[in-house]
Design a protein around this motif. Structure first.
Motif, PDB file in Angstrom:
ATOM      1  N   VAL A   1     -13.438  24.574 -79.049  1.00  0.00           N
ATOM      2  CA  VAL A   1     -13.939  23.191 -77.792  1.00  0.00           C
ATOM      3  C   VAL A   1     -13.789  21.686 -78.789  1.00  0.00           C
ATOM      4  O   VAL A   1     -12.913  21.246 -78.364  1.00  0.00           O
ATOM      5  CB  VAL A   1     -15.126  23.343 -77.565  1.00  0.00           C
ATOM      6  CG1 VAL A   1     -15.691  21.367 -76.855  1.00  0.00           C
ATOM      7  CG2 VAL A   1     -15.309  24.016 -75.923  1.00  0.00           C
ATOM      8  N   ALA A   2     -14.578  21.878 -80.166  1.00  0.00           N
ATOM      9  CA  ALA A   2     -14.997  20.943 -81.243  1.00  0.00           C
ATOM     10  C   ALA A   2     -13.205  20.990 -81.315  1.00  0.00           C
ATOM     11  O   ALA A   2     -12.791  19.749 -81.530  1.00  0.00           O
ATOM     12  CB  ALA A   2     -15.438  21.331 -82.040  1.00  0.00           C
TER      13      ALA A   2
ATOM     14  N   ALA B   1     -18.123  17.631 -85.594  1.00  0.00           N
ATOM     15  CA  ALA B   1     -18.713  19.339 -85.298  1.00  0.00           C
ATOM     16  C   ALA B   1     -17.720  19.922 -85.060  1.00  0.00           C
ATOM     17  O   ALA B   1     -18.967  21.215 -85.093  1.00  0.00           O
ATOM     18  CB  ALA B   1     -18.589  18.780 -82.655  1.00  0.00           C
TER      19      ALA B   1
ATOM     20  N   LEU C   1     -16.899  29.610 -79.004  1.00  0.00           N
ATOM     21  CA  LEU C   1     -16.449  28.319 -78.108  1.00  0.00           C
ATOM     22  C   LEU C   1     -16.219  27.201 -78.465  1.00  0.00           C
ATOM     23  O   LEU C   1     -15.567  26.211 -77.858  1.00  0.00           O
ATOM     24  CB  LEU C   1     -17.504  29.373 -76.874  1.00  0.00           C
ATOM     25  CG  LEU C   1     -17.107  27.924 -75.328  1.00  0.00           C
ATOM     26  CD1 LEU C   1     -15.884  28.593 -74.851  1.00  0.00           C
ATOM     27  CD2 LEU C   1     -18.306  28.643 -73.980  1.00  0.00           C
ATOM     28  N   LEU C   2     -17.809  27.059 -78.480  1.00  0.00           N
ATOM     29  CA  LEU C   2     -17.991  25.519 -79.320  1.00  0.00           C
ATOM     30  C   LEU C   2     -16.943  25.208 -79.941  1.00  0.00           C
ATOM     31  O   LEU C   2     -16.266  23.783 -80.129  1.00  0.00           O
ATOM     32  CB  LEU C   2     -19.719  25.819 -79.883  1.00  0.00           C
ATOM     33  CG  LEU C   2     -20.772  24.919 -78.676  1.00  0.00           C
ATOM     34  CD1 LEU C   2     -21.898  25.446 -78.761  1.00  0.00           C
ATOM     35  CD2 LEU C   2     -20.632  23.990 -77.799  1.00  0.00           C
ATOM     36  N   PHE C   3     -16.545  25.920 -80.942  1.00  0.00           N
ATOM     37  CA  PHE C   3     -15.675  25.446 -82.285  1.00  0.00           C
ATOM     38  C   PHE C   3     -14.333  25.800 -81.565  1.00  0.00           C
ATOM     39  O   PHE C   3     -13.460  24.017 -82.467  1.00  0.00           O
ATOM     40  CB  PHE C   3     -15.650  26.670 -83.297  1.00  0.00           C
ATOM     41  CG  PHE C   3     -15.049  26.502 -84.375  1.00  0.00           C
ATOM     42  CD1 PHE C   3     -14.581  25.877 -85.071  1.00  0.00           C
ATOM     43  CD2 PHE C   3     -14.293  28.055 -85.031  1.00  0.00           C
ATOM     44  CE1 PHE C   3     -13.969  25.197 -86.447  1.00  0.00           C
ATOM     45  CE2 PHE C   3     -13.517  27.744 -86.560  1.00  0.00           C
ATOM     46  CZ  PHE C   3     -13.262  26.732 -87.034  1.00  0.00           C
TER      47      PHE C   3
ATOM     48  N   THR D   1     -14.440  32.287 -72.962  1.00  0.00           N
ATOM     49  CA  THR D   1     -13.213  31.702 -74.329  1.00  0.00           C
ATOM     50  C   THR D   1     -12.319  31.446 -73.664  1.00  0.00           C
ATOM     51  O   THR D   1     -11.334  30.960 -74.050  1.00  0.00           O
ATOM     52  CB  THR D   1     -14.217  32.430 -75.748  1.00  0.00           C
ATOM     53  OG1 THR D   1     -15.388  32.122 -75.773  1.00  0.00           O
ATOM     54  CG2 THR D   1     -13.966  31.244 -76.676  1.00  0.00           C
TER      55      THR D   1
ATOM     56  N   ILE E   1     -20.009  22.963 -86.557  1.00  0.00           N
ATOM     57  CA  ILE E   1     -20.152  24.064 -86.300  1.00  0.00           C
ATOM     58  C   ILE E   1     -19.800  25.876 -87.546  1.00  0.00           C
ATOM     59  O   ILE E   1     -19.523  26.723 -87.030  1.00  0.00           O
ATOM     60  CB  ILE E   1     -19.639  24.217 -84.739  1.00  0.00           C
ATOM     61  CG1 ILE E   1     -20.179  23.463 -83.874  1.00  0.00           C
ATOM     62  CG2 ILE E   1     -18.880  25.701 -84.077  1.00  0.00           C
ATOM     63  CD1 ILE E   1     -19.666  22.801 -82.430  1.00  0.00           C
TER      64      ILE E   1
ATOM     65  N   LEU F   1     -21.208  31.784 -78.700  1.00  0.00           N
ATOM     66  CA  LEU F   1     -21.327  30.423 -78.166  1.00  0.00           C
ATOM     67  C   LEU F   1     -20.055  29.591 -78.687  1.00  0.00           C
ATOM     68  O   LEU F   1     -20.088  28.533 -78.695  1.00  0.00           O
ATOM     69  CB  LEU F   1     -22.276  29.977 -77.627  1.00  0.00           C
ATOM     70  CG  LEU F   1     -23.154  30.773 -76.817  1.00  0.00           C
ATOM     71  CD1 LEU F   1     -25.184  30.442 -76.194  1.00  0.00           C
ATOM     72  CD2 LEU F   1     -22.532  30.265 -75.231  1.00  0.00           C
ATOM     73  N   GLY F   2     -20.891  30.044 -80.440  1.00  0.00           N
ATOM     74  CA  GLY F   2     -20.582  29.515 -81.369  1.00  0.00           C
ATOM     75  C   GLY F   2     -19.103  28.677 -81.598  1.00  0.00           C
ATOM     76  O   GLY F   2     -18.055  28.230 -81.901  1.00  0.00           O
TER      77      GLY F   2
END
Lengths: 622, 190, 511, 308
Positions: free
Chosen positions: A98-99, A118, A94-96, A12, A122, A91-92
């Protein structure tokens, strides 16, 4: 498990470093599409990424906040280590990130909405990460509902734009939006305002924010308060400045009014809330309010064709965005550290932390000073910029109605500043100083090193952006020159104010020198006089923890002197009636309300899919 | 309001000269305390700045009224730089009145502890000086002299008059300036 | 005076019946009479303020099981008296709502407390030093306590106030007093009456004369003696002078509570001048050593009396100027009005006396209801227009004092006239009626109206003209519980003003 | 260089101003009163005394005495005292920087008060925050009202605007004067807002933060407070009475500047002493009403700018 977790956090952090680099590049003035992907071949459903100067600042903010949160998360994770799905949190996040990056880089409606949804979903999941705690789920649902209402309005705005331009491409919007009929423009503006200000936490659409931010894991709150609500500002600026070039005068007026009211009201609420994270959440609203206030003034100036002033106001809004993002990220980290050490963030149950966790508390105090706009920290720089923008505007329009508006805006700024100082003082004075009020506070110990590193990085960055403010503002100004199709140099008359590269560092050095001189002189004159430690004077009696001034005690004068300021007006007059109505309606649909988290998630996804389909179909029909 | 302002601006000075006040108390002429004070006003940190904290250790309120009287325009202790302060942290002198009751013994210790050195204790009134009517009972020690707190100067009298108290304070000012040890210094009676 | 006797279980009911008839609990005396009767005795003295009728209810508490039914649940005014009897004599009030130590601070377990007022206990018995246990009471979330005292800033007597607050507004106030408890009553036991008089005068520094007079009156009542007329008038003069300098000083102190320096300084000058005159009149700035058993110790020659009248007149004219300034100042009036309201209910419930009661509309004045000496004089009674004010706020208490000062000045004028017209004293001995040694174990009450209200001295004789038991109930003792009731609802910054408007004394409450 | 001299002048004078007010107040009360030198004597004595710290005190108690002095000195460096020309040391005298430095020093004082956990300081902090809520906007708006017509948000500009009567309107100046003077009474803890002579902890505002300080820390804090008081007077002079402050650096001009400054300080402190002599202290919650009125005056000055 620990290794996995460190790995995820490192990933991240690396990603965020890359995002920062990307943002910095954008601030060079680069503007280009760099990635396109057809979801369905030959359809308007494209995923298009593009970098542009306005996004640069936000990307930098996202990157820096992300790095801090990732580092912080390594240590903070201990708090959640016992959970089975601990890695999901990493992971959440990281995705957050990215979103959010996707939102900032989006170049068309589909990409934007995909990223936006997203981001919302998220963040919702992250907010209810602690869903076993009573009340958290309800708060999370308020967030989910509000965010979906916002998204719906955004979709409407985009649909209207599509209807008139037959395009989903942002570049097309920018080119032709300001040629649309004024009424249509206004409709789009209003929809965008409602949609984005819901996310930005502008009153009266802020209700989710003070509920959601306190319950999320602290580094999630950091990212939400520091960055996510700013993406709404980014979207709003894109629509009203980049596409409509400021729009009609009343647009700006509306935005400024909403911003000013949000700022004062939320600051007053921050000054009287008792949970530290809740205080910080309210303070996010008040800062967004100030930023919207400046944005509104910029819009007005744009509409009045006074570009230098408009640029100044815009610059002020963006500079405060950066500073607020920075110190608020770190402040939430600090609040997390308190939670980590004491398992409570209620001011009434803390106290004495400055002695039990000095390293954390000094970093926290720097951040609080920045928050309360004390020189020479970043918050001060941001506020000075806003003051400069507003007072220059006031001076410029002195003999007109706009001048009065600017004075009112200045008043809002000063009130907010004073209330913020109140809130900051309360957090530190009640939470960190004095004696511990509870056993939990008494037993507090320093937090893990990674958490402290993140905190200290935040503190250092906010000091740097305060000291080097002039350079950074100049860079920002250069990057923004030419947006909205107009070349706009920053007024040169401000060289003595916040734009002077020497003033703040000089002040810093001067004060430091005076302090050290005073110390040295006294040492030289008196030698080392003895110091003795005795109990705090309680008039010849003993002391108990119950004699510590409480958080409620320190804010009670405010509540008594201005009861209106401290009343949650929106809740009382808007949401409670609405809620009552919804409740009456909802009792009829009781069957589908199972109380199960997973079923709520299903509803949520269903809504999103539905919205996306509506977008697709709505776009296709025309 | 204007009449009040006028009235205030035309109020005559009611303060009586120190020589006159002390003429009833002092035996020698000229009064050595006054001479010393006038000579040394510019020297020594405690001349012209002596801050008092009052500790009632069980007096009958008469000593308190006489202490309060020091601040009225007639005695005006402030002209000597003597003032009462709101916190023991700001004080140089503790003024003890009363025979140290059981219920106040701890408070006296705490106050002494809370006062920064150099400091001195002045005991005023018969009860504090151990010559009180009542003496020792189940509820009081009957004197402040053996309470564990070093008393520097005592002013007897039931209650001592304001000029006598003022002399006690001047005396303490002199001793403190003389660099005299504040612990274990022989008690001086006024 | 009516005397009634009942059993220790019935006392509560009996007291309640008198209280419901409008009688006020004047004092309660607990005595150790085991050597005489083999038991302890409690005497509850009631007075009816409208008629002046007084009742003493007496009950015996057995020595082997010193328990009785507490009166406090029915009559809150009895609270402190009963706790005091528990602290000092070990008499247990069954059913008392707050059976905690009152006068002897700290955790004195029953076996560590020798009950100092019991006859077999030495006056200088050593009690364990005070250790106050730090009971960490759980305060509601967001509330806290503000401790003030016992050592106050400024020159104030010691008392501990603990405010329960949530910011500025006071929710409730706990007052801990008796820091200056000196064991005066025990100290007086076994002394001669003359020595006892000195002790009584030292009960309170600033109400010396009225305490002395009350004591003397009690002894005179036991001996059934009447004092010479000139001595009567001198007593009245001294008592009213005491009221005057106290009231003027109090007005100044109240001004200090709101930082009104003009009032502080002017009242300070006036008070000083009166006190200097006191010294000239009696040889003591606080009017001590003037009272004697059976009369007064010194004469006031007519020239000095005339001078007194002159000084008082001058003082009153200056005082009225001060009052004009004070009452025409908006800030001062704003601070005084609606602050610290003492409700009439509380006055009745707690048996509040003196200016505090009168400022709440309750007329209780010992000079009217239980007059003695010159106060029973017809001329005095016609001049004695004791004012009352209905509001019960600080303003009312200030006005009360201002009005009472002028009543006092009038009485002083009368006394001066009398002293000038009465035949000169033939040496100081003609001012004292000689006393016969009274029988042992006789008792009487002496009541005077001090500047703070009614003082009641209970004296019980011992063998050979000594004191067996002295019980001093000062006005402050009766009024302190009411202060705590006047504070909640005000902001904490107004407390000093409210407290000063009652201007109660700690020493004579704590003894 | 002249700005260094200005700061030094302020430092030397600050305790005297405090002493003079005390002395004059005593005279008005009909007594001789303390020597005007008393504050200097107090400082000398306190520096020599032991420091007694609370056992709840953290690093805040050790840092703030120095820091708050540094901040006030920094603010002093923003101000034109004698000369408007060479420019103040700092930020060309931006009012925002000046007021932010003072606000920071206020904040640090409040923290100092809360550091020892004394309930009195908490009480004072709550009250001070309540007042500051209106003080800051008022002072900003008043200064802007004076400065903005001349395009100035910094003291030299305000000074020039005030000096050149052409750009300034008497209505604006007098409204701003009243507003600033009214606020100064609050900021310097004077009657009728706060009683600097009180011993009653429960009624204190500003002094309550210092209740736990002793020795050299107390000296530093008292000195900062005295300096802050003089700074506020100087702000008033700069905005409303610019007489004597000149732009020449000749000896005569300098002398005139010093003389006129001294006279102005004398007048201002005498006025304060008289006000303290005739006023009683307000109720705590009456102060916001008074401050709201002052704010209204400041806004009226701003409106007068716009209309006239």
């Amino acid at each position: 498990m620990k290794a996995m977790h460190v790995l995820a956090s490192t990933l991240t952090a690396l990603l965020c470093a890359a995002i920062t680099a990307l943002g910095w590049t954008a601030l060079q003035g680069v503007s280009e599409v760099f990635w396109t992907y057809h979801v369905i071949p030959n359809s308007p459903l494209l995923i298009v990424f593009r970098i542009q100067p306005l996004a640069g600042l936000f990307l930098c903010l996202l990157g820096v906040s992300g790095v801090l949160s990732a580092i912080y998360g390594i240590g903070y994770h201990n708090e959640y280590r016992t959970r089975r799905y601990g890695i999901l949190l990493d992971l959440g996040i990281l995705l957050f990130i990215v979103a959010m990056a996707a939102v900032l880089l989006a170049a068309d409606v589909f990409t934007f909405m995909l990223g936006w949804e997203a981001m919302s979903v998220i963040s919702f999941l992250l907010v209810i990460y602690d869903h076993r705690k009573p009340g958290n789920l309800q708060s999370g649902l308020v967030y989910a509902i509000m965010t979906q209402i916002g998204s719906a309005f955004l979709l409407v705005a985009f649909l209207v734009l599509y209807a008139y331009t037959r395009s989903l491409n942002f570049a097309t919007f920018a080119a032709v939006a300001h040629t649309l009929p004024p009424d249509v423009q206004s409709v789009i503006f209003l929809c965008a305002l409602i949609g984005f200000s819901t996310k930005a936490g502008i009153m009266p659409l802020h209700v989710w924010l003070p509920r959601a931010h306190p319950i999320a894991p602290s580094h999630v709150s950091s990212l939400m308060s520091g960055v996510m609500i700013k993406t709404a500002l980014f979207g709003f600026l894109t629509v009203v400045i980049l596409w409509f070039g400021g729009g009609a005068t009343w647009w700006g007026l509306t935005v400024a009014c909403l911003g000013g009211v949000s700022a004062i009201t939320a600051a007053a609420l921050a000054a009287r809330a008792t949970g530290i994270k809740q205080i910080l959440a309210y303070s996010s609203i008040d800062n967004m309010g100030l930023i919207f206030l400046c944005t509104g003034v910029a819009m007005i100036e744009f509409s009045m064709r006074d570009t230098p002033l408009a640029m100044l106001a815009l610059l002020a809004a963006l500079w405060q965005t950066w500073n607020h993002g920075l110190f608020k990220t770190a402040l939430f980290h600090g609040a997390g550290a308190i939670l980590y050490a004491t398992h409570t963030d209620s001011l009434n149950r803390l106290g004495g932390l400055a002695r039990s966790m000095p390293k954390t508390s000094i970093a926290f105090s720097i951040l609080l000073l920045s928050w309360s706009a004390s020189p020479p920290f970043g918050g001060f720089s941001g506020e000075w910029m806003m003051f400069t923008a507003l007072s220059t505007a006031a001076e410029h329009h002195l003999h007109g109605p706009m001048g009065i508006l600017d004075v009112i805006a200045l008043l809002a700024l000063f009130f907010t500043a004073a209330l913020t100082a109140w809130a900051a003082l309360r957090v530190y004075g009640i939470g960190f100083l004095g004696q511990p009020r509870t056993v939990a506070a008494r037993d507090a110990r320093e937090v893990p090193r990674t958490m402290r590193i993140a905190l200290w990085m935040g503190a250092t960055l906010t000091l740097v952006s305060g000291l080097a403010g002039a350079f950074l503002i100049a860079r920002l100004a250069k990057a923004l020159t030419g947006i909205a199709g107009r070349v706009a140099p920053v007024p040169s008359a401000l060289a003595n104010g916040p734009l002077s590269p020497v003033t703040v560092p000089t002040a810093f050095v001067l004060i430091f020198a005076a302090t050290v001189t005073a110390w040295t002189l006294i040492r030289l004159a008196q030698g080392k006089t003895s110091t003795r430690t005795v109990p705090t004077w309680t008039c010849g009696g003993e002391r108990t923890p119950s004699m510590q001034y409480s958080g409620n005690g320190l804010s009670q004068p405010l509540e008594r002197a201005w009861p209106l300021l401290a009343t949650p007006l929106a809740t009382q007059w808007l949401y409670r009636p609405a809620y009552a109505w919804v409740l009456r309606t909802a009792t009829r649909f009781r069957k589908i309300q199972s109380g199960n988290v997973r079923s709520y998630l299903v509803y949520l996804f269903a809504t999103i899919v539905l919205l996306l389909i509506v977008a697709r179909v709505g776009g296709g029909v025309r | 309001m204007w009449s009040l302002i006028r009235q205030r601006l035309t109020t005559p000075i009611a303060t009586e000269p120190l020589e006159e006040l002390f003429s009833h108390v002092a035996t020698e002429e000229p009064d050595p305390l006054l001479v010393q004070w006038k000579q040394n006003i510019r020297r020594g940190p405690f001349y012209g700045s002596l801050h008092i904290r009052h500790v009632d250790t069980g007096s009958c309120n008469a000593c308190e009224w006489e202490l309060t009287a020091l601040l009225n325009p007639i005695y005006d202790a402030q002209r000597l730089g003597i003032d009462f302060v709101a916190s023991p942290r700001h004080a140089d002198v503790l003024v003890v009145t009363g025979g140290v009751t059981r219920n106040l013994a701890q408070a006296l210790e705490l106050t002494y502890e809370a006062t920064p050195a150099p400091k001195a204790v002045l005991a005023i009134g018969a009860c504090a000086c151990g010559t009180g009517l009542l003496g020792q009972t189940y509820a009081q020690r009957g004197t402040a002299l053996d309470s564990g707190i070093p008393i520097l100067v005592t002013v007897a009298g039931c209650p001592p008059s304001p000029p006598e108290i003022l002399r006690g304070l001047l005396n303490i000012m002199t001793i403190l300036n003389g660099g005299a040890a504040t612990h274990g210094h022989a008690t001086t009676a006024i | 005076m009516t005397l009634m006797t009942c059993g220790p279980q019935a006392i509560s009911t009996l007291c309640q019946s008198y209280a419901s008839q409008g009688f006020r609990l004047q004092t309660m005396m607990a005595t150790d009479e085991r050597r005489i009767h083999g038991h302890y005795v409690l005497r509850y003295a009631f007075v009816h303020d409208a008629t002046g009728h007084s009742v003493v209810l007496e009950t015996a508490v057995p020595h082997d099981s010193p328990h009785y039914t507490a009166v406090t649940p029915a009559l809150p005014a009895a609270n402190w008296y009963e706790r005091e009897a528990l602290d000092l004599l070990g008499l247990f009030p069954d059913g008392h709502p707050e059976p905690f130590p009152l006068m002897l601070h700290g955790d004195l377990a029953a076996n560590a407390n020798p009950y100092p007022l019991r006859k077999e206990v030495d006056r200088a018995v050593s009690l364990p030093s005070v250790s106050r246990s730090l009971s960490v009471e759980a305060v509601p979330d967001g509330e806290f306590e503000v401790p003030v005292g016992p050592i106050h800033a400024g020159v104030i007597e010691p008392g501990h106030f603990r405010f329960h607050v949530r910011g500025e507004d006071v929710q409730s106030l706990d007052v801990t007093l008796f820091y200056t408890h000196r064991g005066l009553e025990k100290g007086a036991e076994g002394l001669t009456f003359a020595e006892g008089l000195a002790v009584a005068e030292q009960t309170c520094g600033v109400c010396s004369a009225s305490h002395g007079a009350a004591f003397a009156q009690a002894v005179e009542a036991i001996c059934d003696a009447h004092i010479p007329e000139r001595a009567m008038w001198i007593r009245l003069l001294v008592l009213e002078l005491e009221r005057l300098y106290n009231h003027i000083g109090d007005v100044g102190n109240i001004c200090a509570g709101i930082g009104f320096s003009f009032g502080v300084m002017q009242a300070g000058i006036l008070k000083e001048k009166l006190q200097r005159h006191n010294a000239r009149l009696t040889g003591h700035r606080f009017l001590r050593n003037m009272m004697a058993i059976g009369g007064v110790a010194r004469d006031v020659p007519s020239d000095l009396a005339a001078h007194t009248g002159h000084v008082v007149q001058e003082t009153m004219s200056a005082f009225s100027g001060l009052v004009n300034v004070l009452l025409s100042n908006e800030i001062v009036c704003d601070r005084f009005r609606q602050t610290g309201i003492l409700a009439l209910d509380v006055v009745r419930q707690y048996g509040v006396v003196g200016p505090a009661a009168r400022a709440s509309g309750y007329l209780a004045d010992a000079r009217l209801t239980q007059p003695s000496g010159a106060y029973s004089d017809k001329e005095v009674q016609t001049l004695l227009h004791v004012p009352t004010f209905p509001d019960g706020d600080v303003m009312a208490r200030v006005l009360q004092r201002i009005e009472e000062s002028s009543v006092s000045a009038t009485l002083i004028g009368l006394a001066v006239a009398k002293l000038r017209s009465l035949p000169k004293a033939d040496g100081d001995s003609s001012l004292v009626t000689p006393m016969v040694t009274p029988a042992p174990y006789e008792w009487a009450l002496g009541v005077t109206e001090s500047p703070r209200g009614e003082n009641v001295h209970f004296v019980m004789t011992g063998p050979n003209g000594t004191i067996d038991r002295l019980r001093i109930r000062s006005a402050s003792y009766a009024n302190w519980p009411a202060v705590a009731k006047a504070v909640p609802g005000n902001i904490i910054a107004d407390f000093p003003l409210i407290n000063k408007s009652f201007e109660l004394c700690y020493a004579c409450c704590d003894r | 260089m002249i700005s260094v001299w200005q700061v030094l002048l302020l430092m030397v004078m600050a305790p005297f101003v405090q002493g003079y007010v005390q002395w004059l107040k005593a005279r008005i009360q009909g007594r001789i009163g303390p020597s005007p030198l008393k504050p200097w004597r107090d400082l000398r004595k306190q520096l020599a005394k032991e420091v007694v710290l609370s056992n709840a005190a953290s690093w805040v108690s050790r840092l703030v005495p120095y820091l708050s002095l540094g901040l006030v000195l920094g603010a002093a460096a923003c101000l034109p005292v004698l000369s408007g020309l060479p420019g103040p040391l700092l930020g060309s005298g931006s009012i925002f920087l000046f007021l932010s430095l003072l606000a920071f020093s206020r904040l640090s004082l409040l923290l100092l008060g809360l550091d020892s956990g004394s309930a009195f300081a908490g009480m004072g902090a709550g009250r001070d925050l309540l007042f500051s809520l209106l003080v800051e906007p008022t002072i900003f708006i008043s200064l802007l009202a004076v400065g903005l017509p001349a395009d100035a948000t910094a003291f030299p500009g305000i000074l020039r605007a005030a000096a050149a009567n052409t750009s300034q309107n008497p209505a604006v100046a007098s409204l701003a004067l009243v507003a600033i003077a009214g606020v100064i009474l609050v900021e310097t803890g004077r009657l009728p807002v706060d009683n600097p002579d009180t011993h009653l902890e429960l009624t204190m505002v500003h002094e309550s933060f210092l209740l736990e300080s002793s020795g050299r820390y107390l000296a530093l804090l008292s000195f900062s407070a005295q300096l802050r008081q003089l700074l506020w007077y100087t702000v008033l002079f700069a905005a409303c009475f610019p007489w004597g402050i000149n732009e020449s650096s000749t000896g005569a001009g300098f002398a005139i500047a010093i003389l006129s400054f001294l006279i102005k300080v004398l007048f201002a402190s005498s006025a304060v002493a008289v006000i303290e002599g005739v006023f009683a202290k307000w109720r705590v919650f009456a102060v916001p009403r008074y401050l709201t009125f002052m704010l209204a005056l400041a806004v009226a000055a701003m409106l007068a700018d716009a209309i006239l």
